[in-house]
Motif scaffolding. Structure first.
Motif, short mmCIF file in Angstrom:
data_model
loop_
_atom_site.label_atom_id
_atom_site.label_comp_id
_atom_site.label_asym_id
_atom_site.label_seq_id
_atom_site.Cartn_x
_atom_site.Cartn_y
_atom_site.Cartn_z
N ILE A 70 8.46 -0.94 -6.69
CA ILE A 70 8.70 -1.32 -5.30
C ILE A 70 10.16 -0.99 -4.97
CG2 ILE A 70 9.32 -3.71 -5.89
CD1 ILE A 70 7.97 -4.58 -3.25
N SER A 71 10.37 -0.49 -3.76
CA SER A 71 11.73 -0.17 -3.31
C SER A 71 11.81 -0.38 -1.81
CB SER A 71 12.10 1.26 -3.69
OG SER A 71 11.22 2.18 -3.08
N ARG A 72 13.04 -0.34 -1.30
CA ARG A 72 13.20 -0.50 0.14
C ARG A 72 14.36 0.33 0.65
NH1 ARG A 72 17.82 -2.00 -1.63
NH2 ARG A 72 18.85 -3.94 -0.96
N ASP A 73 14.26 0.68 1.92
CA ASP A 73 15.34 1.36 2.63
C ASP A 73 15.69 0.44 3.80
OD1 ASP A 73 16.89 2.91 4.40
OD2 ASP A 73 15.99 4.75 3.64
N SER A 74 16.77 -0.30 3.63
CA SER A 74 17.12 -1.31 4.63
C SER A 74 17.43 -0.69 5.98
CB SER A 74 18.32 -2.12 4.15
OG SER A 74 18.01 -2.79 2.95
N ALA A 75 18.09 0.46 5.98
CA ALA A 75 18.47 1.09 7.24
C ALA A 75 17.24 1.51 8.03
CB ALA A 75 19.35 2.29 6.96
N LYS A 76 16.21 1.96 7.33
CA LYS A 76 14.98 2.41 7.99
C LYS A 76 13.97 1.29 8.14
CE LYS A 76 15.32 7.18 6.37
NZ LYS A 76 14.65 8.26 5.59
N LYS A 77 14.25 0.11 7.56
CA LYS A 77 13.29 -0.99 7.55
C LYS A 77 11.96 -0.56 6.95
CE LYS A 77 14.95 -4.04 11.21
NZ LYS A 77 14.58 -4.74 12.47
N MET A 78 12.05 0.12 5.82
CA MET A 78 10.86 0.60 5.12
C MET A 78 10.81 -0.02 3.73
SD MET A 78 9.08 2.75 6.97
CE MET A 78 8.10 3.51 5.68
N VAL A 79 9.60 -0.33 3.30
CA VAL A 79 9.34 -0.79 1.94
C VAL A 79 8.30 0.16 1.35
CG1 VAL A 79 8.60 -2.70 0.48
CG2 VAL A 79 9.82 -3.16 2.61
N TYR A 80 8.48 0.49 0.09
CA TYR A 80 7.61 1.46 -0.57
C TYR A 80 7.00 0.84 -1.82
CZ TYR A 80 10.79 4.32 2.21
OH TYR A 80 11.54 4.83 3.23
N LEU A 81 5.82 1.34 -2.17
CA LEU A 81 5.21 0.99 -3.44
C LEU A 81 4.74 2.28 -4.09
CD1 LEU A 81 4.45 -1.42 -5.30
CD2 LEU A 81 2.14 -1.25 -4.35
N GLN A 82 5.48 2.72 -5.10
CA GLN A 82 5.09 3.91 -5.86
C GLN A 82 4.15 3.47 -6.97
OE1 GLN A 82 6.00 7.27 -5.34
NE2 GLN A 82 4.37 7.57 -6.83
N MET A 83 2.96 4.02 -6.96
CA MET A 83 1.95 3.64 -7.94
C MET A 83 1.61 4.84 -8.82
SD MET A 83 -0.54 1.33 -5.50
CE MET A 83 -1.13 2.75 -4.58
N THR A 84 1.75 4.67 -10.12
CA THR A 84 1.44 5.74 -11.06
C THR A 84 0.44 5.23 -12.09
OG1 THR A 84 3.27 5.16 -12.53
CG2 THR A 84 3.75 6.71 -10.76
#
Length: 124
Positions: A70-84
């Motif tokens: 899980i990661s986030r880009d605060s400036a873009k207000k985006m949260v990501y979930l990279q699943m492998t």
């Protein structure tokens, strides 16, 4: 009006990867934590991962530790979930959610705002 919008779900073979996206809008989330949950048919909504907006600290369910990030880009207000290394048992609707301070990280009851969900299907 708070809005969380997920995207990035789809159909993938076992062992494959997907990246989920959560776009947040409508308020400042600086003191919130952002989580990913999932729900398979007939099952309870299950905690997957959480990240703090402010310092980026993360926490994962044992079932996804080492495979999901899980990661986030605060400036873009985006949260990501990279699943492998996806497995058929990862098949579920995945939800993004926002947790206000002081509530449980791992219980869905601790989260105030929810997205509409995105389907992830892993074929064997």
């Amino acid at each position: 009006q708070v809005q969380l919008v997920e995207s990035g779900g789809g159909l993938v073979q076992a062992g494959g990867s997907l990246r989920l996206y959560c776009a947040a809008s409508g308020r400042t989330f600086s003191n919130y934590a952002m989580g990913w949950f999932r729900q398979a048919p007939g099952a309870e909504r299950e905690f997957v991962a959480v990240i703090s907006w402010s310092d980026g600290n993360t926490y994962y369910a044992d079932s996804v530790k080492g495979r999901f990030t899980i990661s986030r880009d605060s400036a873009k207000k985006m949260v990501y979930l990279q699943m492998t290394s996806l497995k058929p048992e990862d098949t579920a609707v995945y939800y993004c959610a926002a947790r206000p301070p002081g509530r449980s990280y791992t219980s869905h009851r601790g989260y105030e705002y929810w997205g509409q969900g995105t389907q992830v299907t892993v074929s064997s």
